[in-house]
Write an enzyme that holds these catalytic residues in place. Structure first.
Site, PDB file in Angstrom:
ATOM      1  CB  THR A  12      -0.906   0.020   1.252  1.00 43.37           C
ATOM      2  OG1 THR A  12      -0.067  -0.205   2.397  1.00 43.37           O
ATOM      3  CG2 THR A  12      -1.980  -1.042   1.182  1.00 43.37           C
ATOM      4  CB  VAL A  15       8.485   1.503  -2.625  1.00 46.94           C
ATOM      5  CG1 VAL A  15       9.295   0.444  -3.358  1.00 46.94           C
ATOM      6  CG2 VAL A  15       9.359   2.725  -2.364  1.00 46.94           C
ATOM      7  NE  ARG A 100      19.423  -0.254   1.079  1.00 45.44           N
ATOM      8  CZ  ARG A 100      18.812   0.895   1.327  1.00 45.44           C
ATOM      9  NH1 ARG A 100      19.440   1.855   1.997  1.00 45.44           N
ATOM     10  NH2 ARG A 100      17.585   1.089   0.914  1.00 45.44           N
ATOM     11  CB  CYS A 129      16.551   6.084  -3.950  1.00 46.27           C
ATOM     12  SG  CYS A 129      16.388   6.961  -2.391  1.00 46.27           S
ATOM     13  N   GLY A 160      10.829  10.047  -1.447  1.00 47.08           N
ATOM     14  CA  GLY A 160      11.840   9.152  -0.889  1.00 47.08           C
ATOM     15  C   GLY A 160      11.595   8.841   0.572  1.00 47.08           C
ATOM     16  CE  LYS A 213      20.294   4.730   5.079  1.00 46.85           C
ATOM     17  NZ  LYS A 213      18.925   5.227   4.826  1.00 46.85           N
ATOM     18  NE  ARG A 235      13.894  13.941   2.186  1.00 46.27           N
ATOM     19  CZ  ARG A 235      14.124  12.690   1.798  1.00 46.27           C
ATOM     20  NH1 ARG A 235      14.009  12.343   0.537  1.00 46.27           N
ATOM     21  NH2 ARG A 235      14.498  11.774   2.672  1.00 46.27           N
ATOM     22  CG  HIS A 242      16.194  11.092  -5.114  1.00 40.92           C
ATOM     23  ND1 HIS A 242      15.042  11.652  -4.632  1.00 40.92           N
ATOM     24  CD2 HIS A 242      16.497  10.066  -4.258  1.00 40.92           C
ATOM     25  CE1 HIS A 242      14.650  11.007  -3.540  1.00 40.92           C
ATOM     26  NE2 HIS A 242      15.517  10.037  -3.295  1.00 40.92           N
ATOM     27  CG  ASN A 315      12.402   9.277  -5.588  1.00 39.14           C
ATOM     28  OD1 ASN A 315      12.057  10.113  -6.416  1.00 39.14           O
ATOM     29  ND2 ASN A 315      11.701   9.016  -4.510  1.00 39.14           N
TER      30      ASN A 315
HETATM   31  N1  LIG Z   1      10.387   5.992  -1.322  1.00 32.07           N
HETATM   32  C1  LIG Z   1      11.563   5.725  -1.885  1.00 32.07           C
HETATM   33  O1  LIG Z   1      12.048   6.412  -2.799  1.00 32.07           O
HETATM   34  C2  LIG Z   1      12.352   4.558  -1.408  1.00 32.07           C
HETATM   35  C3  LIG Z   1      13.488   4.222  -2.097  1.00 32.07           C
HETATM   36  C4  LIG Z   1      14.226   3.127  -1.679  1.00 32.07           C
HETATM   37  C5  LIG Z   1      13.805   2.420  -0.586  1.00 32.07           C
HETATM   38  N2  LIG Z   1      12.686   2.781   0.073  1.00 32.07           N
HETATM   39  C6  LIG Z   1      12.300   1.970   1.224  1.00 32.07           C
HETATM   40  O2  LIG Z   1      11.069   1.322   0.990  1.00 32.07           O
HETATM   41  C7  LIG Z   1      10.326   1.226   2.196  1.00 32.07           C
HETATM   42  C8  LIG Z   1       8.926   1.812   2.019  1.00 32.07           C
HETATM   43  O3  LIG Z   1       8.977   3.102   1.494  1.00 32.07           O
HETATM   44  P1  LIG Z   1       7.652   3.825   0.977  1.00 32.07           P
HETATM   45  O4  LIG Z   1       8.137   5.077   0.375  1.00 32.07           O
HETATM   46  O5  LIG Z   1       6.791   2.924   0.159  1.00 32.07           O
HETATM   47  O6  LIG Z   1       6.887   4.142   2.373  1.00 32.07           O
HETATM   48  P2  LIG Z   1       5.337   4.393   2.641  1.00 32.07           P
HETATM   49  O7  LIG Z   1       4.660   5.034   1.489  1.00 32.07           O
HETATM   50  O8  LIG Z   1       5.292   5.070   3.959  1.00 32.07           O
HETATM   51  O9  LIG Z   1       4.721   2.911   2.800  1.00 32.07           O
HETATM   52  C9  LIG Z   1       5.089   2.062   3.840  1.00 32.07           C
HETATM   53  C10 LIG Z   1       4.525   0.684   3.581  1.00 32.07           C
HETATM   54  O10 LIG Z   1       5.000  -0.190   4.593  1.00 32.07           O
HETATM   55  C11 LIG Z   1       3.887  -0.854   5.191  1.00 32.07           C
HETATM   56  N3  LIG Z   1       4.174  -1.162   6.592  1.00 32.07           N
HETATM   57  C12 LIG Z   1       4.495  -0.313   7.580  1.00 32.07           C
HETATM   58  N4  LIG Z   1       4.668  -0.987   8.737  1.00 32.07           N
HETATM   59  C13 LIG Z   1       4.449  -2.297   8.460  1.00 32.07           C
HETATM   60  C14 LIG Z   1       4.468  -3.476   9.239  1.00 32.07           C
HETATM   61  N5  LIG Z   1       4.741  -3.475  10.544  1.00 32.07           N
HETATM   62  N6  LIG Z   1       4.185  -4.651   8.619  1.00 32.07           N
HETATM   63  C15 LIG Z   1       3.887  -4.693   7.299  1.00 32.07           C
HETATM   64  N7  LIG Z   1       3.849  -3.599   6.524  1.00 32.07           N
HETATM   65  C16 LIG Z   1       4.124  -2.408   7.104  1.00 32.07           C
HETATM   66  C17 LIG Z   1       2.754   0.130   5.056  1.00 32.07           C
HETATM   67  O11 LIG Z   1       1.527  -0.525   5.232  1.00 32.07           O
HETATM   68  P3  LIG Z   1       0.210   0.251   5.781  1.00 32.07           P
HETATM   69  O12 LIG Z   1      -0.392   0.937   4.576  1.00 32.07           O
HETATM   70  O13 LIG Z   1      -0.645  -0.862   6.281  1.00 32.07           O
HETATM   71  O14 LIG Z   1       0.645   1.192   6.831  1.00 32.07           O
HETATM   72  C18 LIG Z   1       3.002   0.623   3.633  1.00 32.07           C
HETATM   73  O15 LIG Z   1       2.536  -0.327   2.718  1.00 32.07           O
HETATM   74  C19 LIG Z   1      11.201   1.893   3.251  1.00 32.07           C
HETATM   75  O16 LIG Z   1      11.986   0.874   3.846  1.00 32.07           O
HETATM   76  C20 LIG Z   1      12.083   2.806   2.466  1.00 32.07           C
HETATM   77  O17 LIG Z   1      13.296   3.063   3.119  1.00 32.07           O
HETATM   78  C21 LIG Z   1      11.947   3.824  -0.305  1.00 32.07           C
END
Ligand SMILES: NC(=O)c1ccc[n+]([C@@H]2O[C@H](COP(=O)([O-])OP(=O)(O)OC[C@H]3O[C@@H](n4cnc5c(N)ncnc54)[C@H](OP(=O)(O)O)[C@@H]3O)[C@@H](O)[C@H]2O)c1
Length: 344
Positions: A12, A15, A100, A129, A160, A213, A235, A242, A315
């Site tokens: 949801t 990413v 990582r 990213c 991000g 990182k 940011r 990015h 990103n």
């Molecule tokens: N955004 C980027 O550009 C980027 C790039 C590289 C890596 N990442 C990494 O990808 C991850 C997610 O990023 P995002 O941008 O998609 O964040 P986000 O939009 O805040 O989404 C977080 C997701 O994680 C789920 N979640 C949170 N706590 C959980 C738990 N205890 N058990 C199972 N699912 C859980 C959430 O589910 P709910 O909807 O149920 O809360 C949601 O689906 C992070 O680790 C981030 O560091 C992000």
């Protein structure tokens, strides 16, 4: 149906949603798609692979029979569930920072070190990213003229940080224009009409964890512990995409034309570099694209062996979901994974 049983943990999130798009757009061979998130989203329905799929709460039994588990739900969730998924027989491709720098876990950008995928023991890490887009652009140059030093300044989009940060920037832009007071929640200060030189926590050495990182991950992916690297991560109030200003010192001098010639042929790279018509990469136009865009390639006036360039990518795509799906595609292409039989 032929194909792989794929689970997305964090389906949801920003990413997670990009994962679904990328899998569909690339016709990834899926026999069944399992969408997992936290208990907050359990029961929600998402349309994916031409059907409505119910989101389930992530649980240890979620991974039974899964071939490929794509994780993007934060480091804590990955630390807990990834070993369980791997134990159940899935190959985990993890977008968080949890594994990582673990020497037992390969950290992979398919354009740079695809052969590292082979020694995985159930978990493969997807890099940060900002690191991914930088190494895609620098590695082809490094191969012909080893890099001695990199200094990078990033301009990183709020997506991000995740969906809460996108909502925060949207709300703050309106609040500022309406003359209202701002109360920041996601970031320590206002992000609308502002820039923040703080991404992730501060370390004892004065760098932020995001900056560190970039240093450590670049060395691990490029197998180059001897490159001197320094990063300043910032940011900016951009939703997605990015950007990076990168100064590179090579072993021998390299002309901008030679760098352009190499980069035009490099996998995953697109050169946009014609200052006469103001052609250079921009985050706005990189959104939705798979490539890492490079422009403003010029000699470093401060160093004879140096070049400076401007590197931009989406990103959420190459910086996260696309890179992870490309890792899965490499596993299949090189026959390092096979779909398990139904019921096993
Ligand atoms: N955004 C980027 O550009 C980027 C790039 C590289 C890596 N990442 C990494 O990808 C991850 C997610 O990023 P995002 O941008 O998609 O964040 P986000 O939009 O805040 O989404 C977080 C997701 O994680 C789920 N979640 C949170 N706590 C959980 C738990 N205890 N058990 C199972 N699912 C859980 C959430 O589910 P709910 O909807 O149920 O809360 C949601 O689906 C992070 O680790 C981030 O560091 C992000």
């Amino acid at each position: 149906m032929n194909g792989y049983k794929v689970a997305i943990v964090g389906a949801t999130g920003l990413v997670g949603q990009e994962f679904i798009k990328v899998l569909e757009q690339r016709n990834f061979p899926i026999s069944s798609l399992h969408l997992l998130a936290s208990d907050r989203s359990a029961g929600k329905k998402i349309f994916a692979t031409q059907q409505e799929i119910e989101v389930k709460e992530t649980a240890p039994e979620s991974f039974e029979g899964i071939d490929i588990a794509l994780f993007s739900a934060g480091a804590e969730t990955s630390r807990y569930f990834s070993p369980i998924a791997a134990q159940a027989g899935a190959v985990v491709i993890d977008n968080s920072s949890a594994f990582r720098m673990d020497p037992k876990v390969p950290l992979v950008v398919p354009e740079v070190n695809p052969e590292d995928i082979k020694w995985h023991k159930g978990i493969i890490a997807n890099p940060n990213c900002s690191t991914i887009q930088m190494v895609v652009a620098l590695y082809p140059l490094h191969r012909v003229n080893p890099i001695k030093r990199i200094i990078v300044d990033t301009y990183q989009a709020v997506s991000g940080t995740g969906s809460a940060a996108v909502d925060e920037l949207t709300a703050q832009v309106k609040q500022v224009l309406d003359g209202q007071n701002i109360t920041p929640h996601v970031y320590p200060h206002q992000i609308a009409f502002n820039v923040l030189p703080e991404i992730d926590v501060f370390l004892d050495n004065g760098y932020t964890k995001e900056e560190w990182k970039m240093v450590e991950e670049t060395m691990k992916i490029m197998h180059a512990d001897d490159i001197a690297i320094s990063a300043t991560c910032v940011r900016v109030p951009v939703f997605t995409g990015h950007s990076e200003a990168v100064s590179v010192e090579f072993s021998q001098s390299m002309s901008p034309d030679e760098a352009r010639r190499i980069l035009i042929l490099a996998p995953g790279v697109k050169v946009l570099d014609d200052t006469a018509i103001s052609l250079y990469p921009q985050p706005w136009s990189a959104v939705g694209s798979d490539e890492v865009f490079v422009g403003r390639i010029r000699r470093d006036a401060s160093h004879p062996g140096g070049l400076i360039m401007w590197i931009v990518a989406d990103n959420l795509r190459k910086g996260a979901a696309l890179n992870a799906v490309q890792i899965a595609e490499e596993l299949i292409k090189r026959e390092w994974i096979h779909p398990r039989e139904v019921g096993k």
